[in-house]
Design an enzyme around this catalytic site. Structure first.
Site, short mmCIF file in Angstrom:
data_model
loop_
_atom_site.label_atom_id
_atom_site.label_comp_id
_atom_site.label_asym_id
_atom_site.label_seq_id
_atom_site.Cartn_x
_atom_site.Cartn_y
_atom_site.Cartn_z
N SER A 134 16.17 22.27 -14.78
CA SER A 134 15.02 23.12 -15.09
C SER A 134 15.53 24.43 -15.65
O SER A 134 16.56 24.93 -15.23
CB SER A 134 14.21 23.36 -13.81
OG SER A 134 13.48 24.56 -13.93
N TYR A 149 -8.34 -11.13 -46.63
CA TYR A 149 -7.68 -9.84 -46.48
C TYR A 149 -8.65 -8.69 -46.66
O TYR A 149 -9.55 -8.74 -47.50
CB TYR A 149 -6.54 -9.73 -47.50
CG TYR A 149 -5.84 -8.37 -47.50
CD1 TYR A 149 -4.79 -8.13 -46.62
CD2 TYR A 149 -6.24 -7.35 -48.36
CE1 TYR A 149 -4.16 -6.89 -46.60
CE2 TYR A 149 -5.62 -6.12 -48.34
CZ TYR A 149 -4.58 -5.89 -47.46
OH TYR A 149 -3.95 -4.66 -47.44
N HIS A 198 0.84 -1.22 0.00
CA HIS A 198 0.00 0.00 0.00
C HIS A 198 0.87 1.27 0.00
O HIS A 198 0.40 2.32 0.41
CB HIS A 198 -0.95 0.04 1.20
CG HIS A 198 -1.69 -1.24 1.45
ND1 HIS A 198 -3.00 -1.46 1.03
CD2 HIS A 198 -1.31 -2.39 2.05
CE1 HIS A 198 -3.38 -2.67 1.39
NE2 HIS A 198 -2.36 -3.27 2.00
N LYS A 255 17.22 22.28 -9.59
CA LYS A 255 16.47 21.06 -9.91
C LYS A 255 17.30 19.99 -10.59
O LYS A 255 18.19 20.26 -11.38
CB LYS A 255 15.30 21.41 -10.83
CG LYS A 255 14.22 22.20 -10.14
CD LYS A 255 13.26 21.33 -9.39
CE LYS A 255 12.10 20.96 -10.29
NZ LYS A 255 11.17 20.08 -9.62
N GLU A 278 10.28 9.42 -15.98
CA GLU A 278 8.91 9.89 -16.21
C GLU A 278 8.44 9.56 -17.62
O GLU A 278 7.29 9.21 -17.85
CB GLU A 278 8.83 11.40 -15.98
CG GLU A 278 9.09 11.81 -14.55
CD GLU A 278 9.28 13.31 -14.44
OE1 GLU A 278 8.28 14.01 -14.26
OE2 GLU A 278 10.43 13.79 -14.55
#
Ligand code: ARG
Length: 455
Positions: free
Chosen positions: A274, A314, A153, A280, A287
């Site tokens: 950044s 096809y 969790h 940063k 990501e």
């Protein structure tokens, strides 16, 4: 190529919607290889003369060289890769070029090319998956005894070793490789010779073309051969599961890089800055791997919807099969390279991982197990008593290992000072020595076994 019964050429929109050359030119090498196998077979079967066969084969070799050198002009008016190659062959060798298309159709041709392409792609992805597993296994070996919180969790659950955690991904990617291998086995049948849909009246040798192209056998049914795209769907399904696995790993890297966790540092080579905030360091690659999963799942969905409800055999709808497969393959190739790079460079912060195990009463289960093992309490009662002891530690704002014995004895009088032996995180991980468990000895054995199984 097919203008015999037409008085005028296609409308611009017709030509545009029909053309696939912008993307199926990627199949040029497979198209030429399949044409060569077909041409050689036609000669051997006496369907095409040796002289024409020779011209066809050398013309095809010339075209391959031209395309590879960037000297080939692809023409959208010629629709697709098959007709671009054939038109060039005609320009090079003249009328004999027209004999190559005996006993075949673009329908069996494209199915063959696409299977060949996918087979190579699967082999390349398998190699990349192996590299990723190798990177994970190396890190797991280095961190076989590095303790960290294990989560359920996303709440601290029990202490584990980082090596053990990383080896979980080795298992996932091992299954991905198994699924790819399975897909490869099933796709490795040759549609060539199915022609448009019904087979051919020429005395072809399908076993020979299948063998020449490295297929295990010819496809059994000509209608299925030209209408089946299961191999592409299986690849995309497998790819979607793989992309999901990569996204989970990427997400953990993102979380571990946050300043709250600070479990790992990415190398400069896999971090970005950044443009406004000079301090940063962003995990953009992770990501993007997480985000690109959406494209791969989308590609699977695209092809499933294209194929749904298509009548045999096809249909031109099936020309829509290539872009999602190409995009998924490219995306997976890139995501695997980025993931392996991040993993190889990853610097786990051993002290931070250790420090994070201090919170969350991670050894509470060890305490409960001790009450069962040493005092003979039923597990449910031990669970209850441990809960009360945790409560006491919360009140005193201390770790379980720091709680005075008297406090514990108020809850369960039979507890002795021996209990402290199981309350350290190191003891906790060492004690989980069951097969496949998190104890450093198990992790070291699992590292060796994984090298044996996967590398
Ligand atoms: N470009 C076509 C495709 O990718 C090749 C097959 C065309 N067949 C046909 N009957 N028009 O599907």
């Amino acid at each position: 190529m097919w203008g015999g019964r037409f008085a005028v050429g296609p409308d611009a929109a017709m030509a545009h919607i029909n053309a696939s050359i912008d993307f199926d030119r990627r199949l040029y090498a497979q198209d030429i290889a399949a044409s060569k196998a077909h041409g050689e077979m036609l000669v051997r079967q006496g369907i095409v003369s040796a002289q024409d066969g020779k011209a066809i084969l050398s013309g095809l070799d010339t075209i391959l060289r031209e395309i590879e050198a960037g000297d080939f002009t692809f023409d959208a008016a010629l629709e697709d890769i098959h007709m671009n190659v054939e038109a060039r062959l005609r320009a090079l060798i003249g009328e004999a070029a027209g004999r190559l298309h005996t006993a075949r159709s673009r329908n069996d041709q494209v199915a063959t090319d696409f299977r060949l392409w996918l087979r190579e792609t699967i082999d390349a992805l398998d190699g990349q998956l192996r590299d990723l597993q190798a990177a994970l296994i190396d890190q797991a070996e280095a961190h076989a005894a590095t303790v960290m919180p294990g989560y359920t969790h996303l709440q601290p659950a029990q202490p584990v070793t980082l090596g053990h955690h990383l080896l979980a991904y080795v298992e996932m990617f091992g299954r991905d490789r198994g699924r790819l291998a399975d897909c490869r086995t099933r796709l490795n049948e040759c549609p060539l010779g199915a022609a448009a849909l019904a087979g051919t009246s020429f005395p072809i040798d399908r076993a020979a073309t299948a063998k020449a192209l490295g297929f295990d056998r010819p496809t059994a049914n000509s209608i299925d051969a030209v209408s089946d795209r299961d191999f592409a769907l299986e690849f995309l399904s497998t790819g979607a599961i793989l992309a999901v696995h990569l996204s989970r790993l990427a997400e953990e890297i993102v979380i571990w890089c946050t300043d709250r966790f600070a479990f790992v540092a990415l190398s400069d080579a896999f971090s970005t800055g950044s443009s406004i905030m000079p301090q940063k360091r962003n995990p953009d690659a992770a990501e993007l791997v997480r985000g690109k999963c959406g494209r791969v799942i989308g590609s699977l969905n695209t092809l499933l919807v294209v194929m749904k409800g298509l009548p045999l055999a096809y249909g031109k709808d099936m020309q829509e099969d290539k872009e999602p497969v190409f995009d998924a393959a490219d995306t997976l190739t890139l995501c695997l390279a980025a993931s392996t790079g991040m993993l190889r460079d990853l610097r786990p912060d051993v002290d931070a991982l250790r420090a994070a195990t201090a919170g969350g009463f991670l050894t509470a289960t060890d305490l409960a197990d001790w009450l069962v093992r040493v005092l003979g309490l039923p597990f449910r009662e031990a669970h209850h008593a441990t809960g009360a002891i945790v409560q006491r530690a919360v009140k005193r704002n201390c770790l379980l290992a720091e709680l005075p014995l008297a406090d514990m004895q108020e809850i369960e009088p039979r507890i002795t000072k021996d209990v402290y032996d199981v309350l350290s995180v190191e003891k906790a991980v060492e004690s989980r020595n069951s097969l496949g468990g998190t104890a450093p000895v198990q992790v070291k054995a699992a590292v060796a076994a994984a090298r044996e199984r996967f590398l």
